[in-house]
Design a protein around this motif. Structure first.
Motif, PDB file in Angstrom:
ATOM      1  N   GLN A 198      12.248  57.542 -91.761  1.00 39.81           N
ATOM      2  CA  GLN A 198      12.497  56.021 -92.663  1.00 39.81           C
ATOM      3  C   GLN A 198      13.465  55.325 -93.349  1.00 39.81           C
ATOM      4  OE1 GLN A 198       9.604  57.828 -92.283  1.00 39.81           O
ATOM      5  NE2 GLN A 198       9.438  57.802 -89.956  1.00 39.81           N
ATOM      6  N   ARG A 199      14.842  55.414 -92.490  1.00 39.20           N
ATOM      7  CA  ARG A 199      15.436  54.670 -93.687  1.00 39.20           C
ATOM      8  C   ARG A 199      16.696  53.836 -92.363  1.00 39.20           C
ATOM      9  NH1 ARG A 199      18.323  59.929 -95.288  1.00 39.20           N
ATOM     10  NH2 ARG A 199      20.174  58.773 -94.838  1.00 39.20           N
ATOM     11  N   PRO A 200      15.660  52.586 -92.090  1.00 36.73           N
ATOM     12  CA  PRO A 200      16.348  51.654 -91.353  1.00 36.73           C
ATOM     13  C   PRO A 200      17.895  51.264 -91.075  1.00 36.73           C
ATOM     14  CG  PRO A 200      14.544  50.829 -92.434  1.00 36.73           C
ATOM     15  CD  PRO A 200      14.578  52.234 -92.738  1.00 36.73           C
ATOM     16  N   ALA A 201      17.792  51.191 -92.197  1.00 38.14           N
ATOM     17  CA  ALA A 201      18.998  50.318 -92.885  1.00 38.14           C
ATOM     18  C   ALA A 201      20.572  51.506 -92.520  1.00 38.14           C
ATOM     19  CB  ALA A 201      19.439  49.900 -94.536  1.00 38.14           C
ATOM     20  N   ASP A 202      20.071  53.058 -92.337  1.00 38.90           N
ATOM     21  CA  ASP A 202      20.845  53.820 -92.779  1.00 38.90           C
ATOM     22  C   ASP A 202      20.788  53.612 -91.374  1.00 38.90           C
ATOM     23  OD1 ASP A 202      21.947  54.640 -95.146  1.00 38.90           O
ATOM     24  OD2 ASP A 202      20.501  55.809 -95.472  1.00 38.90           O
ATOM     25  N   ALA A 203      20.026  54.173 -90.194  1.00 39.62           N
ATOM     26  CA  ALA A 203      19.859  53.782 -88.867  1.00 39.62           C
ATOM     27  C   ALA A 203      20.744  53.172 -87.843  1.00 39.62           C
ATOM     28  CB  ALA A 203      18.609  53.820 -88.146  1.00 39.62           C
ATOM     29  N   LEU A 204      20.576  51.385 -88.890  1.00 38.49           N
ATOM     30  CA  LEU A 204      21.699  50.446 -87.881  1.00 38.49           C
ATOM     31  C   LEU A 204      22.754  51.184 -88.693  1.00 38.49           C
ATOM     32  CD1 LEU A 204      21.809  48.142 -86.147  1.00 38.49           C
ATOM     33  CD2 LEU A 204      21.710  46.719 -88.886  1.00 38.49           C
ATOM     34  N   ARG A 205      22.900  51.644 -89.788  1.00 40.10           N
ATOM     35  CA  ARG A 205      24.828  51.372 -90.056  1.00 40.10           C
ATOM     36  C   ARG A 205      25.292  52.408 -88.873  1.00 40.10           C
ATOM     37  NH1 ARG A 205      26.508  55.242 -93.737  1.00 40.10           N
ATOM     38  NH2 ARG A 205      24.534  55.923 -94.591  1.00 40.10           N
ATOM     39  N   PHE A 206      24.955  53.786 -88.550  1.00 34.39           N
ATOM     40  CA  PHE A 206      24.694  54.951 -88.040  1.00 34.39           C
ATOM     41  C   PHE A 206      25.392  54.732 -86.437  1.00 34.39           C
ATOM     42  CE2 PHE A 206      23.386  57.679 -91.176  1.00 34.39           C
ATOM     43  CZ  PHE A 206      24.310  57.793 -91.844  1.00 34.39           C
ATOM     44  N   SER A 207      24.409  53.796 -85.745  1.00 31.42           N
ATOM     45  CA  SER A 207      24.569  53.686 -84.660  1.00 31.42           C
ATOM     46  C   SER A 207      25.521  52.475 -84.388  1.00 31.42           C
ATOM     47  CB  SER A 207      22.861  52.918 -83.952  1.00 31.42           C
ATOM     48  OG  SER A 207      22.887  51.600 -84.781  1.00 31.42           O
ATOM     49  N   GLN A 209      28.013  52.437 -85.762  1.00 34.36           N
ATOM     50  CA  GLN A 209      29.298  52.714 -86.022  1.00 34.36           C
ATOM     51  C   GLN A 209      29.581  53.847 -84.558  1.00 34.36           C
ATOM     52  OE1 GLN A 209      29.503  55.251 -89.199  1.00 34.36           O
ATOM     53  NE2 GLN A 209      29.118  54.042 -90.762  1.00 34.36           N
ATOM     54  N   ALA A 210      28.344  54.270 -84.242  1.00 34.38           N
ATOM     55  CA  ALA A 210      28.700  54.859 -83.305  1.00 34.38           C
ATOM     56  C   ALA A 210      28.976  53.862 -81.693  1.00 34.38           C
ATOM     57  CB  ALA A 210      27.271  55.730 -82.734  1.00 34.38           C
ATOM     58  N   TRP A 211      28.071  52.856 -81.400  1.00 34.79           N
ATOM     59  CA  TRP A 211      28.272  51.808 -80.361  1.00 34.79           C
ATOM     60  C   TRP A 211      29.721  51.768 -80.663  1.00 34.79           C
ATOM     61  CZ3 TRP A 211      26.434  50.523 -76.128  1.00 34.79           C
ATOM     62  CH2 TRP A 211      27.074  48.696 -75.804  1.00 34.79           C
ATOM     63  N   GLN A 212      30.615  50.923 -82.375  1.00 35.93           N
ATOM     64  CA  GLN A 212      31.742  50.576 -81.875  1.00 35.93           C
ATOM     65  C   GLN A 212      32.919  51.483 -81.400  1.00 35.93           C
ATOM     66  OE1 GLN A 212      31.596  49.034 -86.116  1.00 35.93           O
ATOM     67  NE2 GLN A 212      29.982  47.653 -85.171  1.00 35.93           N
ATOM     68  N   ALA A 213      31.895  52.799 -82.157  1.00 34.16           N
ATOM     69  CA  ALA A 213      33.616  54.008 -81.251  1.00 34.16           C
ATOM     70  C   ALA A 213      33.336  53.933 -80.142  1.00 34.16           C
ATOM     71  CB  ALA A 213      33.150  54.971 -82.419  1.00 34.16           C
ATOM     72  N   ALA A 214      32.264  53.703 -79.418  1.00 33.44           N
ATOM     73  CA  ALA A 214      32.629  54.432 -78.089  1.00 33.44           C
ATOM     74  C   ALA A 214      32.735  53.240 -77.038  1.00 33.44           C
ATOM     75  CB  ALA A 214      30.824  54.051 -77.524  1.00 33.44           C
ATOM     76  N   LEU A 215      32.576  51.809 -78.092  1.00 33.15           N
ATOM     77  CA  LEU A 215      33.196  50.650 -77.068  1.00 33.15           C
ATOM     78  C   LEU A 215      34.897  50.926 -76.891  1.00 33.15           C
ATOM     79  CD1 LEU A 215      31.085  48.079 -77.736  1.00 33.15           C
ATOM     80  CD2 LEU A 215      30.997  49.714 -75.935  1.00 33.15           C
ATOM     81  N   ALA A 216      35.105  51.081 -78.225  1.00 39.98           N
ATOM     82  CA  ALA A 216      36.932  51.387 -78.375  1.00 39.98           C
ATOM     83  C   ALA A 216      37.424  52.394 -78.070  1.00 39.98           C
ATOM     84  CB  ALA A 216      36.794  51.513 -80.224  1.00 39.98           C
ATOM     85  N   GLY A 217      37.201  53.672 -77.659  1.00 45.54           N
ATOM     86  CA  GLY A 217      37.025  54.093 -76.844  1.00 45.54           C
ATOM     87  C   GLY A 217      37.206  54.504 -75.460  1.00 45.54           C
ATOM     88  N   GLN A 218      36.678  53.578 -74.845  1.00 46.66           N
ATOM     89  CA  GLN A 218      36.094  53.290 -73.821  1.00 46.66           C
ATOM     90  C   GLN A 218      35.120  54.598 -73.073  1.00 46.66           C
ATOM     91  OE1 GLN A 218      39.622  51.569 -71.789  1.00 46.66           O
ATOM     92  NE2 GLN A 218      40.027  49.847 -72.962  1.00 46.66           N
ATOM     93  N   LEU A 219      34.756  55.336 -73.492  1.00 45.78           N
ATOM     94  CA  LEU A 219      33.912  56.324 -73.577  1.00 45.78           C
ATOM     95  C   LEU A 219      32.540  55.579 -73.106  1.00 45.78           C
ATOM     96  CD1 LEU A 219      34.699  58.448 -77.427  1.00 45.78           C
ATOM     97  CD2 LEU A 219      35.557  58.739 -74.517  1.00 45.78           C
ATOM     98  N   VAL A 229      19.837  53.228 -78.435  1.00 50.88           N
ATOM     99  CA  VAL A 229      19.449  53.579 -79.077  1.00 50.88           C
ATOM    100  C   VAL A 229      19.920  52.176 -81.198  1.00 50.88           C
ATOM    101  CG1 VAL A 229      19.952  55.516 -81.351  1.00 50.88           C
ATOM    102  CG2 VAL A 229      19.638  56.028 -79.372  1.00 50.88           C
ATOM    103  N   HIS A 230      21.245  51.797 -80.589  1.00 49.62           N
ATOM    104  CA  HIS A 230      21.694  50.342 -81.348  1.00 49.62           C
ATOM    105  C   HIS A 230      20.974  49.415 -81.238  1.00 49.62           C
ATOM    106  CE1 HIS A 230      24.578  48.174 -83.987  1.00 49.62           C
ATOM    107  NE2 HIS A 230      24.922  47.330 -82.410  1.00 49.62           N
ATOM    108  N   LEU A 231      20.140  49.422 -79.627  1.00 51.88           N
ATOM    109  CA  LEU A 231      19.387  47.869 -79.790  1.00 51.88           C
ATOM    110  C   LEU A 231      18.673  47.777 -80.663  1.00 51.88           C
ATOM    111  CD1 LEU A 231      19.408  46.783 -76.215  1.00 51.88           C
ATOM    112  CD2 LEU A 231      20.018  45.972 -78.341  1.00 51.88           C
ATOM    113  N   ALA A 232      17.268  49.424 -80.368  1.00 50.11           N
ATOM    114  CA  ALA A 232      16.498  49.376 -81.410  1.00 50.11           C
ATOM    115  C   ALA A 232      16.756  49.818 -83.140  1.00 50.11           C
ATOM    116  CB  ALA A 232      15.785  51.116 -80.754  1.00 50.11           C
TER     117      ALA A 232
END
Length: 282
Positions: A198-207, A209-219, A229-232
């Protein structure tokens, strides 16, 4: 050619065949070929205590695990570890770490989480000692498996620590967060924080980072997985509708990169419909 040399040649051929069966997912055939392979190795080498036998034992364990024969796989992997430690002169070897990882997986699948945790730590220690670094390139799968064992034990702080190490490992190896080690680990951290601690702010921070990295790397495969996960996480943090709709539109673009029938595409569409039954869902 002597009988022993011929037997060793047969063992090599059977091992090649068994690897092909494993790659095809034909685990029953792989098991049969590997049992014959091990018999041929023993005939050719005159002993079961040999590195070549141990490698074939590892392959046999894979075939057994995939068929749910977990107790036999555990026994075989214990033998493989024992043989490798003996013939390689100690546990500080990558081949030993590999067998320990397999043993940990077999234990975890049986629900023997405490023992699996110890074995995964031993695998990482073997890798560290063999490579002379705290960041061995092959440590990612074992860190992932260790984190999941901690989750199953309810040890969320330890799970988080293992995933943080996997994040850092990926960034150290690749020089960027846009890599196949870091993005999944960030996704798991997001889910842990969202659903377990139950740390939603940390969850959003991690998601994020992952979402932006995936898009930036075209992965795109990773973007397909992390998008829901990021939407949730966005929704759980009460983010504005405009921010959520922007993420939905970006995820739809990612989805469209994959053909109809792609399992990841189908799963993500289902998650998108569940999480956001709104206008962007068309």
């Amino acid at each position: 050619m002597t009988d022993s040399a011929e037997a060793s040649q047969v063992a090599l051929a059977l091992e090649t065949i068994s690897r092909a069966y494993l790659s095809e997912g034909n685990y029953t055939a792989a098991e049969a070929a590997l049992r014959s392979c091990i018999d041929a190795w023993v005939q050719g080498l005159g002993t079961r205590r040999h590195a070549s036998v141990a490698e074939s034992l590892d392959l046999l364990a894979i075939a057994l695990v995939q068929q749910g024969k977990l107790e036999e796989a555990e026994t075989i992997l214990r033998e493989s570890v024992d043989v490798k430690v003996e013939v390689l002169g100690g546990p500080a070897h990558e081949a030993v770490a590999n067998s320990l990882h397999g043993l940990g997986e077999a234990l975890a699948r049986q629900g023997k989480f405490e023992e699996a945790m110890k074995v995964f730590h031993a695998s990482l220690e073997a890798l560290h000692r063999a490579t002379g670094t705290e960041w061995p390139a092959d440590a990612g799968p074992t860190l992932q498996a260790l984190a999941m064992v901690h989750v199953n034990l309810g040890q969320y702080a330890q799970a988080e620590e293992a995933w943080h190490r996997k994040v850092e490992l990926g960034e150290r190896l690749h020089g960027t967060p846009a890599n196949v080690e870091t993005i999944p680990a960030l996704g798991m951290l997001a889910q842990l924080c969202l659903r377990r601690v139950q740390r939603p702010a940390d969850a959003l921070r991690f998601s994020a980072q992952a979402w932006q990295a995936a898009l930036a790397g075209q992965l795109w495969e990773h973007a397909l997985q992390i998008g829901p996960v990021h939407l949730a996480c966005l929704a759980s943090n009460g983010q504005p509708a405009a921010a959520i709709e922007e993420a939905v539109r970006a995820l739809i673009v990612v989805i469209d990169r994959f053909p109809e029938g792609h399992p990841g595409r189908s799963h993500t569409i289902a998650e998108l419909q569940r999480l956001y039954p709104g206008p962007g869902n068309g």
